[in-house]
Design a protein around this motif. Structure first.
Motif, PDB file in Angstrom:
ATOM      1  N   LEU A  87      11.397  -5.198  -0.208  1.00 17.04           N
ATOM      2  CA  LEU A  87      10.643  -4.506   0.946  1.00 17.04           C
ATOM      3  C   LEU A  87      10.118  -3.051   0.536  1.00 17.04           C
ATOM      4  O   LEU A  87       9.252  -2.422   0.658  1.00 17.04           O
ATOM      5  N   LEU A  88      11.143  -2.303  -0.256  1.00 13.21           N
ATOM      6  CA  LEU A  88      11.155  -1.018  -0.825  1.00 13.21           C
ATOM      7  C   LEU A  88       9.985  -1.207  -1.828  1.00 13.21           C
ATOM      8  O   LEU A  88       9.178  -0.144  -2.024  1.00 13.21           O
ATOM      9  N   ALA A  89       9.708  -2.176  -2.441  1.00  9.28           N
ATOM     10  CA  ALA A  89       8.660  -2.326  -3.708  1.00  9.28           C
ATOM     11  C   ALA A  89       7.505  -2.470  -3.114  1.00  9.28           C
ATOM     12  O   ALA A  89       6.414  -1.962  -3.310  1.00  9.28           O
ATOM     13  N   TRP A  90       7.263  -3.213  -1.631  1.00  7.83           N
ATOM     14  CA  TRP A  90       6.089  -3.366  -1.182  1.00  7.83           C
ATOM     15  C   TRP A  90       5.771  -1.651  -0.372  1.00  7.83           C
ATOM     16  O   TRP A  90       4.544  -1.351  -0.280  1.00  7.83           O
ATOM     17  N   SER A  91       6.783  -0.864  -0.353  1.00  2.00           N
ATOM     18  CA  SER A  91       6.260   0.305   0.052  1.00  2.00           C
ATOM     19  C   SER A  91       5.599   1.164  -0.756  1.00  2.00           C
ATOM     20  O   SER A  91       5.007   2.146  -0.528  1.00  2.00           O
ATOM     21  N   SER A  92       5.532   1.127  -2.011  1.00  2.00           N
ATOM     22  CA  SER A  92       4.936   1.621  -3.232  1.00  2.00           C
ATOM     23  C   SER A  92       3.628   1.301  -3.295  1.00  2.00           C
ATOM     24  O   SER A  92       2.973   1.286  -4.503  1.00  2.00           O
ATOM     25  N   MET A  93       3.315   0.198  -2.785  1.00  2.16           N
ATOM     26  CA  MET A  93       1.842  -0.702  -2.959  1.00  2.16           C
ATOM     27  C   MET A  93       0.608   0.353  -2.929  1.00  2.16           C
ATOM     28  O   MET A  93      -0.226   0.044  -3.443  1.00  2.16           O
ATOM     29  N   GLY A  94       0.785   1.322  -2.100  1.00  5.35           N
ATOM     30  CA  GLY A  94      -0.625   2.166  -2.010  1.00  5.35           C
ATOM     31  C   GLY A  94      -0.994   3.082  -2.895  1.00  5.35           C
ATOM     32  O   GLY A  94      -1.902   3.751  -3.000  1.00  5.35           O
ATOM     33  N   THR A  95       0.293   3.006  -4.026  1.00 11.75           N
ATOM     34  CA  THR A  95      -0.021   4.319  -5.172  1.00 11.75           C
ATOM     35  C   THR A  95      -0.525   3.382  -6.351  1.00 11.75           C
ATOM     36  O   THR A  95      -0.532   2.293  -6.423  1.00 11.75           O
ATOM     37  N   ASP A  96      -1.061   4.205  -7.227  1.00 10.94           N
ATOM     38  CA  ASP A  96      -1.499   3.642  -8.485  1.00 10.94           C
ATOM     39  C   ASP A  96      -0.180   2.999  -9.283  1.00 10.94           C
ATOM     40  O   ASP A  96      -0.498   1.946  -9.980  1.00 10.94           O
ATOM     41  N   ARG A 118      -4.320   4.159   2.450  1.00  9.31           N
ATOM     42  CA  ARG A 118      -3.702   2.793   2.037  1.00  9.31           C
ATOM     43  C   ARG A 118      -2.292   2.807   1.660  1.00  9.31           C
ATOM     44  O   ARG A 118      -1.432   2.202   1.960  1.00  9.31           O
ATOM     45  N   GLN A 119      -1.651   4.256   1.140  1.00  8.14           N
ATOM     46  CA  GLN A 119      -0.361   3.968   1.076  1.00  8.14           C
ATOM     47  C   GLN A 119       0.315   4.394   2.316  1.00  8.14           C
ATOM     48  O   GLN A 119       1.486   3.641   2.417  1.00  8.14           O
ATOM     49  N   ALA A 120      -0.285   4.807   3.211  1.00  5.35           N
ATOM     50  CA  ALA A 120       0.240   4.947   4.575  1.00  5.35           C
ATOM     51  C   ALA A 120       0.397   3.716   5.211  1.00  5.35           C
ATOM     52  O   ALA A 120       1.506   3.283   5.972  1.00  5.35           O
ATOM     53  N   LEU A 121      -0.572   2.687   4.946  1.00  3.06           N
ATOM     54  CA  LEU A 121      -0.558   1.417   5.491  1.00  3.06           C
ATOM     55  C   LEU A 121       0.535   0.553   4.994  1.00  3.06           C
ATOM     56  O   LEU A 121       1.298  -0.129   5.576  1.00  3.06           O
ATOM     57  N   TRP A 122       0.749   0.607   3.791  1.00  4.06           N
ATOM     58  CA  TRP A 122       1.943  -0.065   3.228  1.00  4.06           C
ATOM     59  C   TRP A 122       3.285   0.423   3.460  1.00  4.06           C
ATOM     60  O   TRP A 122       4.104  -0.361   3.601  1.00  4.06           O
ATOM     61  N   LEU A 123       3.250   1.823   3.458  1.00  4.31           N
ATOM     62  CA  LEU A 123       4.560   2.173   4.024  1.00  4.31           C
ATOM     63  C   LEU A 123       4.901   2.030   5.425  1.00  4.31           C
ATOM     64  O   LEU A 123       6.087   1.604   5.543  1.00  4.31           O
ATOM     65  N   ALA A 124       3.987   1.873   6.271  1.00  2.00           N
ATOM     66  CA  ALA A 124       4.141   1.347   7.810  1.00  2.00           C
ATOM     67  C   ALA A 124       4.611  -0.097   7.705  1.00  2.00           C
ATOM     68  O   ALA A 124       5.456  -0.341   8.471  1.00  2.00           O
ATOM     69  N   ILE A 125       3.892  -0.824   6.865  1.00  3.91           N
ATOM     70  CA  ILE A 125       4.394  -2.220   7.023  1.00  3.91           C
ATOM     71  C   ILE A 125       5.884  -2.409   6.364  1.00  3.91           C
ATOM     72  O   ILE A 125       6.714  -3.218   7.012  1.00  3.91           O
ATOM     73  N   ALA A 126       5.885  -1.755   5.225  1.00  2.00           N
ATOM     74  CA  ALA A 126       7.376  -1.877   4.714  1.00  2.00           C
ATOM     75  C   ALA A 126       8.416  -1.243   5.597  1.00  2.00           C
ATOM     76  O   ALA A 126       9.464  -2.028   5.895  1.00  2.00           O
ATOM     77  N   GLY A 127       8.240   0.129   6.416  1.00  4.35           N
ATOM     78  CA  GLY A 127       8.998   0.210   7.244  1.00  4.35           C
ATOM     79  C   GLY A 127       9.380  -0.607   8.395  1.00  4.35           C
ATOM     80  O   GLY A 127      10.325  -0.656   8.754  1.00  4.35           O
ATOM     81  N   ALA A 129       6.075  -9.013  -6.731  1.00  2.42           N
ATOM     82  CA  ALA A 129       7.654  -8.960  -7.157  1.00  2.42           C
ATOM     83  C   ALA A 129       8.206  -8.712  -5.656  1.00  2.42           C
ATOM     84  O   ALA A 129       9.330  -9.089  -5.621  1.00  2.42           O
ATOM     85  N   GLY A 130       7.547  -7.835  -4.996  1.00  2.00           N
ATOM     86  CA  GLY A 130       8.546  -7.795  -3.592  1.00  2.00           C
ATOM     87  C   GLY A 130       8.449  -9.088  -2.775  1.00  2.00           C
ATOM     88  O   GLY A 130       9.181  -9.225  -2.147  1.00  2.00           O
ATOM     89  N   ALA A 131       7.178  -9.753  -2.772  1.00  2.00           N
ATOM     90  CA  ALA A 131       7.271 -11.119  -1.954  1.00  2.00           C
ATOM     91  C   ALA A 131       8.374 -11.863  -2.421  1.00  2.00           C
ATOM     92  O   ALA A 131       9.005 -12.822  -1.920  1.00  2.00           O
ATOM     93  N   CYS A 132       8.480 -12.043  -3.995  1.00  2.00           N
ATOM     94  CA  CYS A 132       9.517 -12.929  -4.718  1.00  2.00           C
ATOM     95  C   CYS A 132      10.827 -12.409  -4.022  1.00  2.00           C
ATOM     96  O   CYS A 132      11.775 -13.224  -3.834  1.00  2.00           O
ATOM     97  N   GLY A 133      11.035 -10.989  -4.034  1.00  2.00           N
ATOM     98  CA  GLY A 133      12.365 -10.445  -3.683  1.00  2.00           C
ATOM     99  C   GLY A 133      12.732 -10.972  -2.209  1.00  2.00           C
ATOM    100  O   GLY A 133      13.832 -11.433  -2.085  1.00  2.00           O
ATOM    101  N   ILE A 134      11.737 -10.799  -1.426  1.00  2.00           N
ATOM    102  CA  ILE A 134      11.815 -11.327  -0.118  1.00  2.00           C
ATOM    103  C   ILE A 134      12.412 -12.505   0.055  1.00  2.00           C
ATOM    104  O   ILE A 134      13.128 -12.923   0.771  1.00  2.00           O
ATOM    105  N   LEU A 135      11.423 -13.478  -0.605  1.00  2.00           N
ATOM    106  CA  LEU A 135      11.686 -15.009  -0.361  1.00  2.00           C
ATOM    107  C   LEU A 135      12.923 -15.383  -0.915  1.00  2.00           C
ATOM    108  O   LEU A 135      13.822 -15.873  -0.040  1.00  2.00           O
ATOM    109  N   PHE A 136      13.326 -15.099  -2.355  1.00  2.00           N
ATOM    110  CA  PHE A 136      14.837 -15.242  -2.734  1.00  2.00           C
ATOM    111  C   PHE A 136      15.704 -14.598  -2.074  1.00  2.00           C
ATOM    112  O   PHE A 136      16.797 -15.393  -1.876  1.00  2.00           O
ATOM    113  N   GLY A 137      15.664 -13.285  -1.409  1.00  2.00           N
ATOM    114  CA  GLY A 137      16.791 -12.715  -0.725  1.00  2.00           C
ATOM    115  C   GLY A 137      16.917 -13.592   0.429  1.00  2.00           C
ATOM    116  O   GLY A 137      18.226 -13.890   0.912  1.00  2.00           O
TER     117      GLY A 137
END
Length: 188
Positions: A136-145, A61-70, A153-161
């Protein structure tokens, strides 16, 4: 009070802001280069986590979110362009040189007040890139506890950015939506 030197004061502040806008153009370049590097690192880490022989479900799961964010970090200009194209019905897109264009416009104008405003807008655009990268870096940590609550938080950062990267279009959209009441709040 003596207001005879107010023109010199405005011109001096305008030239300082124009010089800062030149720095912001370099910061934009560094931020976009960092986004590409961070995206490659995230994608490489996702490959290591996802394809190991003894990886757990949480690591996958963490690998999936890392790949999406990457992937999105490497293609951040395309991501912001798609977001703005969707919001603006095709009126606005980005290509990674917004801060540079604003700082060049600030240099080319003779009016120090306009130069100062354009320099401030270039600062907003620079902050927009950094905010989107942070999202996007916040999304990269999505797979961890520890990163479970980071999606919004990541989606708002992306939209406002994305909205801050093109501050002139965003201000025009707000003005057309709310009319003179919006601009009156800022004394315009």
């Amino acid at each position: 009070m003596d207001f005879s030197n107010i023109g010199n004061l405005i011109a001096g502040v305008g030239s300082i802001l124009v010089n800062m806008a030149n720095v912001f153009a370099q910061v934009e370049s560094v931020a976009l280069s960092f986004a590409i590097l961070a995206g490659c690192v995230c994608f490489y880490k996702s490959i290591l986590l996802g394809f190991s022989d003894n990886s757990t479900v949480q690591e996958r799961r963490q690998a999936l979110w890392l790949a999406i964010a990457g992937i999105l970090l490497v293609q951040i200009t395309v991501l912001f362009s798609v977001i703005l194209d969707t919001i603006s019905n095709g009126e606005e897109s980005v290509d990674g040189g917004e801060v540079l264009r604003l700082s060049e416009a600030a240099q080319s104008t003779d009016d120090p007040m306009k130069a100062g405003i354009l320099a401030c807008l270039s600062f907003l655009a620079c902050v927009g890139w950094i905010t989107g990268i942070r999202g996007l870096l916040a999304w990269s940590s999505m797979g961890t506890d520890a990163g479970r609550g980071q999606f919004w938080a990541g989606a708002c950062g992306i939209l406002f950015g994305a909205l801050m990267v093109v501050p002139i279009w965003t201000l025009n959209a707000l003005t057309s939506q709310y009319g003179s009441q919006f601009t009156a709040m800022f004394g315009m």
